[in-house]
Design an enzyme around this catalytic site. Sequence first.
Site, PDB file in Angstrom:
ATOM      1  N   ARG A  72       0.842  -1.186   0.000  1.00 27.91           N
ATOM      2  CA  ARG A  72       0.000   0.000   0.000  1.00 27.91           C
ATOM      3  C   ARG A  72       0.882   1.241   0.000  1.00 27.91           C
ATOM      4  NH1 ARG A  72      -1.849   0.725   4.447  1.00 27.91           N
ATOM      5  NH2 ARG A  72      -1.241  -1.162   5.524  1.00 27.91           N
ATOM      6  N   TYR A 200      -1.525  -3.634  -7.045  1.00 31.28           N
ATOM      7  CA  TYR A 200      -1.218  -4.413  -5.849  1.00 31.28           C
ATOM      8  C   TYR A 200      -2.295  -4.359  -4.762  1.00 31.28           C
ATOM      9  CZ  TYR A 200       0.809  -6.473  -1.850  1.00 31.28           C
ATOM     10  OH  TYR A 200       0.993  -7.295  -0.775  1.00 31.28           O
ATOM     11  N   LYS A 209      -9.491  -2.417   1.920  1.00 34.33           N
ATOM     12  CA  LYS A 209      -9.230  -1.254   2.769  1.00 34.33           C
ATOM     13  C   LYS A 209     -10.026  -0.034   2.309  1.00 34.33           C
ATOM     14  CE  LYS A 209      -5.944  -3.621   4.821  1.00 34.33           C
ATOM     15  NZ  LYS A 209      -6.080  -4.181   6.147  1.00 34.33           N
ATOM     16  N   HIS A 229     -10.497  -2.191  11.902  1.00 26.94           N
ATOM     17  CA  HIS A 229      -9.394  -3.018  11.397  1.00 26.94           C
ATOM     18  C   HIS A 229      -9.132  -4.130  12.419  1.00 26.94           C
ATOM     19  CE1 HIS A 229      -4.999  -3.008   9.687  1.00 26.94           C
ATOM     20  NE2 HIS A 229      -5.756  -3.889   9.079  1.00 26.94           N
ATOM     21  N   SER A 251      -1.273  -3.567  10.193  1.00 32.11           N
ATOM     22  CA  SER A 251      -0.966  -4.546   9.150  1.00 32.11           C
ATOM     23  C   SER A 251       0.334  -5.287   9.469  1.00 32.11           C
ATOM     24  CB  SER A 251      -0.809  -3.839   7.802  1.00 32.11           C
ATOM     25  OG  SER A 251      -2.000  -3.186   7.466  1.00 32.11           O
ATOM     26  N   CYS A 253       1.099  -7.486  11.760  1.00 32.95           N
ATOM     27  CA  CYS A 253       1.454  -7.675  13.175  1.00 32.95           C
ATOM     28  C   CYS A 253       0.842  -8.953  13.726  1.00 32.95           C
ATOM     29  CB  CYS A 253       0.998  -6.492  14.011  1.00 32.95           C
ATOM     30  SG  CYS A 253       2.001  -5.021  13.760  1.00 32.95           S
ATOM     31  N   ASP A 280      -9.097  -9.663   9.451  1.00 37.31           N
ATOM     32  CA  ASP A 280      -8.634  -8.306   9.117  1.00 37.31           C
ATOM     33  C   ASP A 280      -9.643  -7.202   9.413  1.00 37.31           C
ATOM     34  OD1 ASP A 280      -6.556  -6.654   8.092  1.00 37.31           O
ATOM     35  OD2 ASP A 280      -7.563  -6.509   6.167  1.00 37.31           O
ATOM     36  N   ARG A 374       2.086 -12.152  -0.545  1.00 41.44           N
ATOM     37  CA  ARG A 374       0.776 -12.500   0.030  1.00 41.44           C
ATOM     38  C   ARG A 374       0.189 -13.767  -0.573  1.00 41.44           C
ATOM     39  NH1 ARG A 374      -1.487  -8.663   4.002  1.00 41.44           N
ATOM     40  NH2 ARG A 374       0.153  -7.107   4.096  1.00 41.44           N
TER      41      ARG A 374
END
Length: 593
Positions: A72, A200, A209, A229, A251, A253, A280, A374
């Site tokens: 991002r 991406y 998001k 989130h 993100s 973590c 998420d 990912r």
Amino acid sequence: MSALTTNKSVLSWIDEKVELVKPDKIVWIDGSKEQIEELRATACSTGEMIKLNQELLPDCYLHRTAVNDVARVEGRTFICAPTKEEAGPTNNWMEPSEAYEMLYDIARDSYKGRTMYVIPYSMGPVGSPFAKVGIELTDSIYVVLNMVIMTRVGKDVLEVLGDSDDWVRGLHCRCDIDEEKRYICQFPQDNTIISVNSGYGGNVLLGKKCFALRIASYQGWKEGWQAEHMLILGIQNPKGEVKYICAAFPSACGKTNLAMLIPPELYEKKGYKVWCVGDDISWIRKGEDGRLYAINPENGFFGVAPGTNVKSNPNALASTKKGTIFTNVAHNLDDNTVWWEGLDKNPPANAIEWKGNPWNGQESEEKGAHPNSRFTAPAVNCPCLSSEFENPNGVPISAIVFGGRRAKLAPLVYQSRDWNHGVFVGSIMASETTAAAAGAVGVVRRDPMAMLPFCGYNMADYWQHWIDIGATLDADKAPKIFNVNWFRKDDEGNFMWPGFGDNLRVLDWIIDRCEGKVDAKETEIGYIPYAKDINIEGLEGEVSLESLESILAVEKELWQEDAKGVEEFYAKFGDKIPPVLVNELETLKKNVQ
Ligand code: SAT
Ligand code: MN
């Protein structure tokens, strides 16, 4: 191909965009198996995707993004509200008419010679009272195939929408993947997202998001609900009762790992189970019984590959074994499978690394997979997927957990004194940055509720919205609010807590607190467990009562420092900052004096 709907607002918006970007062809995505198969075949024929070993990884594909397009881009993400104040000091802002003009100039004619795919999708189970409809236009098959995994796509979504104009407009144009002209723009007041020059993940899967957090947080503010989130997990005790927790972490973590955790042996023997509802995003509303309920608006997992292995997250790994798209991992040419750092200790000797160059698995500077590579995996693949995953009314939330990645300061766990103090605890979250966003990694920054890059309006209004929601909840029905830190390090730089499955030991204490079964120590920052109440049986040699005491300790000098940081951060919001939070900060400062 003819349109799949007669909805006038949909058709006229698409007409306008066709006029702008000038595709050669328009394809409506109906969600059928045949159409998906056809798109996969087309993507493979152009090299956009690589079909992997269909015996070992059925229906799995590999994709490589441009080397300059791997995460991002927060610096190029804008909230285009009418005024800068509405976007607030933590968001980039652009005046809407200027933004549209600039974006349309970039997008103009960009689909020439290409196909426009029209993706009707639902965030949340189709027809659920929580669910919302979106339509994404894209010129990327990769985006279509990812959206098909991550959301509910197809004709039935348009049937549910009917003639309504309550749907989120999303226009994605790959253009030339030019970093200098890359923009991810949200127009919350117009229910609109425009994303140009990226291919991406979070920049282009507009349901994720852009919609489910940035636009939806704004919708929730206006409509009395919350988009967060947060992962959602259920903990089943030996009696078979399941309690649900929502947890917010920045993100990369470990949300996916926590959401799918495997209980330590001792817990498993007693009959504990953990069920994953989401990894998420949570959409949260008050139910008829006065409790808060959450759904996961997504339908798949867009998880970080590196570090995922049979030990760290066997459920995530199992989820990637069919129908999965891998992005920016290494391609093992010997057996046509994939590999990433931390999968196992045997990097393939005959491989292609994420950038597309030959790789022998040995060069230590060259990685096989990008750190933010990912997997896009269907939720149904997950062995511990909750039976409530499709429940249109969501699951009742017992606890809300905030957490960051912090080597110092934040103890393993503490509980807020009440809802408003909990909002304060969320608002002062800070975390070390990760590879999920472009920019420096490992720098501590404020990331309130893990929403810093995702809040679609002024963060001060967002905090006030949290406070207002709390005011509508009876104290005995409101979720209890906690903060955790799995990442505390000792002076030698070693992690002090084993993490992963052992985090259940902390969640166990959290649930006991929610049920009033265990005492806690009232400290300067909130309630902290007595070390004896965290079950460390089976952790001999890793965690002792003494080391537990030290990760639970409140170090006043560090908190004094941190309070100064919070004060500076709050100052950015001027007098918009909710008085409740100002008071909480004063209390903290006094307590840690
Ligand atoms: O790239 S995404 O935004 O979808 C993933 C993340 O950063 O959490
Ligand atoms: Mn995320």
